[in-house]
Design an enzyme around this catalytic site. Structure first.
Site, mmCIF file in Angstrom:
data_model
loop_
_atom_site.group_PDB
_atom_site.id
_atom_site.type_symbol
_atom_site.label_atom_id
_atom_site.label_comp_id
_atom_site.label_asym_id
_atom_site.label_seq_id
_atom_site.Cartn_x
_atom_site.Cartn_y
_atom_site.Cartn_z
ATOM 1 N N GLY A 122 48.618 108.719 34.944
ATOM 2 C CA GLY A 122 48.578 107.469 35.712
ATOM 3 C C GLY A 122 47.201 107.207 36.293
ATOM 4 N N GLY A 148 48.963 112.654 30.354
ATOM 5 C CA GLY A 148 50.320 112.295 29.942
ATOM 6 C C GLY A 148 50.621 112.707 28.522
ATOM 7 N N ARG A 188 46.819 122.459 34.460
ATOM 8 C CA ARG A 188 46.400 121.954 35.767
ATOM 9 C C ARG A 188 45.997 123.088 36.709
ATOM 10 N NH1 ARG A 188 50.521 116.806 36.713
ATOM 11 N NH2 ARG A 188 49.120 115.306 35.743
ATOM 12 N N LYS A 201 55.216 100.796 25.988
ATOM 13 C CA LYS A 201 55.272 99.387 26.390
ATOM 14 C C LYS A 201 53.927 98.727 26.644
ATOM 15 C CE LYS A 201 59.420 100.374 29.003
ATOM 16 N NZ LYS A 201 59.425 100.991 30.309
HETATM 17 P P1 AMP Z 1 53.803 106.007 27.289
HETATM 18 O O1 AMP Z 1 54.489 106.805 28.357
HETATM 19 O O2 AMP Z 1 53.763 104.551 27.543
HETATM 20 O O3 AMP Z 1 52.483 106.601 26.867
HETATM 21 O O4 AMP Z 1 54.769 106.096 26.036
HETATM 22 C C1 AMP Z 1 55.036 107.291 25.401
HETATM 23 C C2 AMP Z 1 56.338 107.153 24.680
HETATM 24 O O5 AMP Z 1 56.261 106.077 23.794
HETATM 25 C C3 AMP Z 1 56.686 108.365 23.880
HETATM 26 O O6 AMP Z 1 57.822 108.960 24.435
HETATM 27 C C4 AMP Z 1 56.970 107.795 22.489
HETATM 28 O O7 AMP Z 1 58.128 108.343 21.920
HETATM 29 C C5 AMP Z 1 57.162 106.329 22.753
HETATM 30 N N1 AMP Z 1 56.863 105.523 21.574
HETATM 31 C C6 AMP Z 1 55.758 105.555 20.813
HETATM 32 N N2 AMP Z 1 55.859 104.709 19.790
HETATM 33 C C7 AMP Z 1 57.054 104.118 19.870
HETATM 34 C C8 AMP Z 1 57.754 103.148 19.075
HETATM 35 N N3 AMP Z 1 57.212 102.643 17.973
HETATM 36 N N4 AMP Z 1 58.977 102.753 19.486
HETATM 37 C C9 AMP Z 1 59.519 103.279 20.590
HETATM 38 N N5 AMP Z 1 58.912 104.193 21.381
HETATM 39 C C10 AMP Z 1 57.707 104.621 21.029
#
Ligand code: AMP
Length: 402
Positions: free
Chosen positions: A382, A359, A38, A202
């Site tokens: 974000g 991210g 950054r 999620k």
């Molecule tokens: P996000 O912040 O929504 O991009 O999510 C990233 C996080 O999702 C990372 O820390 C991953 O470890 C987690 N992640 C990815 N795949 C899975 C999974 N199958 N089950 C649980 N967590 C996951």
């Protein structure tokens, strides 16, 4: 889709005091900056304003000090590293309230081409509430405002939005322009086929992105934790995998939407499963298909499987534009990083325009050493997600139109 906002090329800052909102929200470990992307990304705008003879007053937030001075979240280390990167002194003018008489005096004493850095804007409680007093304090320092902080552009805070009410000339910097150009062109006028890849934990975090990208892309690929809610919506057994039962209907809707629009929606065909999450790091893993009840009731999917990785890599190979946000599995654990690595490698190897939302996917790509193989890695997680949702970013909207 060009950005119709005044940029640093459209303003004259010679002899003027220029407040520049940067995104210096870098990760720190024991006072050391562990990822300086950054800072590097902010250099072109700063150099341009210095060359034009402005008096440059830099500001940024860092972490979440929650409205009070927290020494461990001081921008002091940023001033040191920026000075090195620019080959010019960046004078740190700290104040527990960010702007006070001593800061004003330091700014008044500046010569053309000099640079100062203010303290963490979130030391002030008003910052994240867009309170008027702090916006006015910031505005009182400068004649011109430049916003180059893409990472905070989805927020309306004092230092990127409020301040623009009290300064007439408000432009965007080169980084902001570049981010919006890459993301905007990819979504609005992509060279096709356009493949979008979404992963991460999620579904709930990415509802609008899924819906908007389905309309814009040719193929939407889903991986990561969010894939299992889709699998469950298809009536498949997902064991103890991450599932959001309140979003099953939403996933069904999205699958119908894809069908109706004639878009490909790719879901995992196999998955890497384990009994526990996310430790131990050497947990016993197995690969299974996702058919019917292939995932045992007491196991969870933690990465896409090898067949899925191959299918996703093939989709990337046939694309001319690829946008990726979110890892394909729990990539922090090396035994569950294979799917994320396979996708990162496919992006690194293609000649297509490749854009990485910030991210975790940006961190993954950089950690794997593929950073310089991508067309663009966004500095804002974000902000890039909200942009991909088709939302107007308040930090961009607040700048003067051309
Ligand atoms: P996000 O912040 O929504 O991009 O999510 C990233 C996080 O999702 C990372 O820390 C991953 O470890 C987690 N992640 C990815 N795949 C899975 C999974 N199958 N089950 C649980 N967590 C996951």
């Amino acid at each position: 889709m060009g950005l119709n906002k005044k940029s640093v090329d459209d303003i004259n800052v010679n002899g003027k005091k220029v407040l520049v909102r940067c995104d210096f929200n870098v990760p720190l470990k024991e006072g050391k900056i562990t990822d300086e992307n950054r800072l590097v990304a902010a250099l072109p705008t700063i150099k341009k304003l210095v060359a034009d003879g402005g008096k440059i007053i830099l500001c940024s937030h860092l972490g979440k000090p929650k409205g009070e001075p927290k020494p461990e979240l001081s921008l002091a280390p940023v001033a040191v590293r920026l000075s090195e990167l620019l080959g010019q002194e960046v004078k740190f003018v700290p104040s527990p309230v960010v702007v006070d008489d001593s800061v004003k005096a330091a700014v008044d004493a500046m010569k053309d081409g000099e640079i100062v850095l203010l303290e963490n804007t979130r030391y002030r409680a008003e910052e994240t509430k867009n309170g008027e007093a702090f916006s006015k304090d910031l505005a009182s320092l400068a004649d011109v405002f430049v916003n180059d902080a893409f990472g905070t552009a989805h927020r309306a805070h004092c230092s990127n939005v409020g301040v623009t009410q009290f300064i007439d000339t408000c432009a965007v910097g080169y980084l902001m322009q570049k981010e919006i150009d890459f993301l905007g062109n990819a979504v609005e006028t992509p060279v096709r086929p356009f493949v979008a890849i979404l992963g991460g934990a999620k579904v709930a975090d990415k509802l609008n992105v899924i819906s908007n990208l389905l309309e814009k892309c040719d193929t939407l690929i889903i991986g990561g934790g969010m894939a299992y809610t889709f699998q469950k919506a298809k009536g498949l057994e997902v064991g103890t995998s991450l599932v959001d039962d309140t979003k099953i209907d939403y996933c069904k809707e999205m699958m119908e939407k894809a069908e109706k629009l004639g878009k490909k929606l790719l879901l995992p065909i196999d998955t890497t499963i384990a009994k526990e999450f996310p430790t131990p790091i050497d947990a016993e893993i197995e690969v299974t298909s996702v058919d019917a009840d292939a995932i045992p009731a007491d196991m969870m999917g933690l990465d896409i499987g090898p067949k899925t990785a191959e299918m996703y890599a093939d989709a990337v190979k046939s694309a001319k534009t690829v946008v990726w946000n979110g890892p394909m599995g729990v990539f922090e654990n090396p035994i569950l990083a294979k799917g994320t690595i396979a996708v990162a490698r496919a992006l690194a190897e293609t000649d297509a325009t490749t854009i990485i939302g910030g991210g975790d996917s940006a961190a993954a790509v950089n950690q794997l050493g593929f950073g310089d193989k991508m067309s663009h890695i966004s500095t804002g997680g974000g902000a890039s997600l909200e942009f991909l949702e088709g939302k107007e970013l308040p930090g961009v909207a607040a700048a003067n139109d051309k």
